[in-house]
Design an enzyme around this catalytic site. Sequence first.
Site, mmCIF file in Angstrom:
data_model
loop_
_atom_site.group_PDB
_atom_site.id
_atom_site.type_symbol
_atom_site.label_atom_id
_atom_site.label_comp_id
_atom_site.label_asym_id
_atom_site.label_seq_id
_atom_site.Cartn_x
_atom_site.Cartn_y
_atom_site.Cartn_z
ATOM 1 N N ASN A 67 0.797 -1.243 0.000
ATOM 2 C CA ASN A 67 0.000 0.000 0.000
ATOM 3 C C ASN A 67 0.821 1.280 0.000
ATOM 4 O OD1 ASN A 67 0.723 -0.610 2.661
ATOM 5 N ND2 ASN A 67 -1.023 0.508 3.483
ATOM 6 N N GLU A 106 4.716 -4.691 11.697
ATOM 7 C CA GLU A 106 3.735 -3.625 11.461
ATOM 8 C C GLU A 106 2.567 -4.266 10.725
ATOM 9 O OE1 GLU A 106 3.944 -0.658 12.628
ATOM 10 O OE2 GLU A 106 6.034 -0.582 13.250
ATOM 11 N N GLU A 109 8.069 1.924 14.437
ATOM 12 C CA GLU A 109 8.898 2.568 13.426
ATOM 13 C C GLU A 109 8.848 4.069 13.684
ATOM 14 O OE1 GLU A 109 7.263 1.067 9.670
ATOM 15 O OE2 GLU A 109 8.871 -0.418 9.617
HETATM 16 P P1 NAD Z 1 0.727 -9.600 3.118
HETATM 17 O O1 NAD Z 1 0.873 -10.102 4.515
HETATM 18 O O2 NAD Z 1 -0.087 -10.387 2.173
HETATM 19 O O3 NAD Z 1 2.164 -9.436 2.430
HETATM 20 C C1 NAD Z 1 3.153 -8.600 2.982
HETATM 21 C C2 NAD Z 1 4.515 -9.059 2.488
HETATM 22 O O4 NAD Z 1 4.816 -10.328 3.037
HETATM 23 C C3 NAD Z 1 4.624 -9.219 0.974
HETATM 24 O O5 NAD Z 1 5.873 -8.716 0.563
HETATM 25 C C4 NAD Z 1 4.545 -10.716 0.792
HETATM 26 O O6 NAD Z 1 5.173 -11.175 -0.377
HETATM 27 C C5 NAD Z 1 5.286 -11.192 2.023
HETATM 28 N N1 NAD Z 1 5.021 -12.553 2.464
HETATM 29 C C6 NAD Z 1 3.906 -13.310 2.251
HETATM 30 N N2 NAD Z 1 4.051 -14.519 2.851
HETATM 31 C C7 NAD Z 1 5.264 -14.503 3.470
HETATM 32 C C8 NAD Z 1 5.992 -15.446 4.260
HETATM 33 N N3 NAD Z 1 5.487 -16.647 4.562
HETATM 34 N N4 NAD Z 1 7.210 -15.089 4.728
HETATM 35 C C9 NAD Z 1 7.722 -13.881 4.462
HETATM 36 N N5 NAD Z 1 7.104 -12.947 3.697
HETATM 37 C C10 NAD Z 1 5.877 -13.254 3.224
HETATM 38 O O7 NAD Z 1 0.192 -8.121 3.272
HETATM 39 P P2 NAD Z 1 -0.293 -7.147 2.094
HETATM 40 O O8 NAD Z 1 -1.604 -7.625 1.605
HETATM 41 O O9 NAD Z 1 0.836 -6.921 1.153
HETATM 42 O O10 NAD Z 1 -0.468 -5.785 2.889
HETATM 43 C C11 NAD Z 1 -1.680 -5.360 3.451
HETATM 44 C C12 NAD Z 1 -1.605 -5.524 4.956
HETATM 45 O O11 NAD Z 1 -0.521 -4.770 5.457
HETATM 46 C C13 NAD Z 1 -2.841 -5.001 5.653
HETATM 47 O O12 NAD Z 1 -3.230 -5.915 6.635
HETATM 48 C C14 NAD Z 1 -2.351 -3.711 6.286
HETATM 49 O O13 NAD Z 1 -3.068 -3.329 7.434
HETATM 50 C C15 NAD Z 1 -0.929 -4.042 6.601
HETATM 51 N N6 NAD Z 1 -0.113 -2.835 6.737
HETATM 52 C C16 NAD Z 1 0.325 -2.496 7.986
HETATM 53 C C17 NAD Z 1 1.073 -1.333 8.174
HETATM 54 C C18 NAD Z 1 1.550 -0.908 9.540
HETATM 55 O O14 NAD Z 1 2.418 -0.046 9.615
HETATM 56 N N7 NAD Z 1 1.028 -1.476 10.622
HETATM 57 C C19 NAD Z 1 1.398 -0.545 7.070
HETATM 58 C C20 NAD Z 1 0.941 -0.933 5.814
HETATM 59 C C21 NAD Z 1 0.187 -2.091 5.665
#
Ligand code: NAD
Length: 500
Positions: free
Chosen positions: A157, A254, A470
């Site tokens: 995002n 995060e 962070e």
């Molecule tokens: P996601 O968990 O699907 O993927 C995040 C990352 O993890 C990607 O790069 C993905 O390729 C990687 N990944 C997937 N499986 C993995 C594994 N087994 N081991 C290591 N890496 C792996 O999340 P998304 O859909 O990309 O992002 C949206 C989510 O992120 C939402 O839940 C949102 O709330 C959260 N988010 C949180 C923050 C924060 O600061 N708290 C900021 C932005 C987004």
Amino acid sequence: MVRREQDRHTFYAGKPQPSADSPGTFKTINPSTAEPVCTIHTSSPRAIDAAVQSAQSAFPSWSATPPVERARVLQRAVALLRQRNDELARVETLDTGKPFSETSAVDIVTGADVLEYFANLVAGGGLNGEAFRLRPSAMVYTTKEPLGVCAGIGAWNYPIQIALWKSAPCLAAGNCMVYKPSEYTPMHAQYLASIYREAGLPEGVFNVVYGAGEVGGQLTAHPAIAKVSFTGQVSTGKKVAGAAAGGMKYVTMELGGKSPVIVLPDADVDQAADGALLANFYSTGQVCTNGTRVFVPRHMKQNFEKAVLSKIQHVRAGDLFDAATNFGPLSSKPHYDKVVSYVRRGIEQDKATLLCGGVSQPSGLPSGLKNGYWIEPTVFTDCTDDMTIVKEEIFGPVMSILYYDAVDEAVRRANATELGLAAGVFGKDINECHRVISQLEAGITWINTWGESPAEMAVGGWKSSGVGVENGRRGLEAWVRNKSTLVEMGGEVPTVFSKL
Ligand code: NAD
């Protein structure tokens, strides 16, 4: 406007490294049109290893570079990021589907601000330890030592902002990084790696691997990785934190949220409605801190809904490079399917009252955008706490309004979730605002505003929404480990074993 993007290859030893052993390629898609923009070559296990080794080779020299010199390199990168703001914003718009009006004003700016903040912090003594006299003949001093080679794993995002929020304190503290962007929005990573190089960052200090969860898993499990800083969903975060724990690695997590906005009985209705719109429709609702559960006093129902319906007219979908557009599509087809299924569920199973929106495309979209992943900004009202749309993170432009009778009831209901990323209140009595905020279980909170996250402010979730923070001074501590040294100046070591 659309320029041909070069293919992306694993970036290590200071440059992209095409290789024959990539297990395959995938494409990034412009979500506003569903057209492909760039081809990415997935990093092979060998390439991941080479990226980690490149970081390992760079670590002794980079960690020994005085902080003030590291800061100079990072400051040059800040200048380049600002100089190239619009070019980078264009890339982010094509990758994420966010309007250029947003990416050019926020995404690169807030990333560069954080890099500048940490460069200044380490140049100004932010890595200094402490020293104290223990007794006349002995003193203790502490040093903040870098961790080594760290992994950064990003969500889709805020691609470049996330890359900068992770790499800025990591590199400023003297660590090296192997970064994996989300497979949905990876284009920024090579631009950032090249900017770091151009700024004078030695080769191997910042490296990039590409791919989906499997590549992230291999990176997390690599024995040379000292820390994993992860941004993503709670479910993925649990897997990553579990894998990291097996290697006793440091983590920052995060994760997702389902954050409450509490409109207090004395709130200005207009201001509260503005806040609720910002908290739900900015970035098409794809912000982790989204305030998706909007608690409103029952007596305010009519006025609040009227204000929301009036203000929502100003949410404008359209050509992402049109300055008037402030609302984009969802960022990918799988995410579109997920958000649409939640809206359908809200209507069909939760039986929530649809105040406006739904699953159709916003009206008036230019014909070239009809294949994109668009939905309307959607508001459900009269929601109840047991509805799926109220309980689960949707991560799209879907607001749920919940009515309450007493403030303490709203607080209790706001806290009744496993998530605790953000929360906010709107009200005129500032003492009451503070009282309510102090009771909300969330790591990031706002009073009479929503969403601003400056470099100086540490941010991180409570409960299942994360581990660690962070940004801010505390954000630097997440990238160092402590060494304490006791110095005895009395000339004798304790004589426990030499005297019988
Ligand atoms: P996601 O968990 O699907 O993927 C995040 C990352 O993890 C990607 O790069 C993905 O390729 C990687 N990944 C997937 N499986 C993995 C594994 N087994 N081991 C290591 N890496 C792996 O999340 P998304 O859909 O990309 O992002 C949206 C989510 O992120 C939402 O839940 C949102 O709330 C959260 N988010 C949180 C923050 C924060 O600061 N708290 C900021 C932005 C987004």
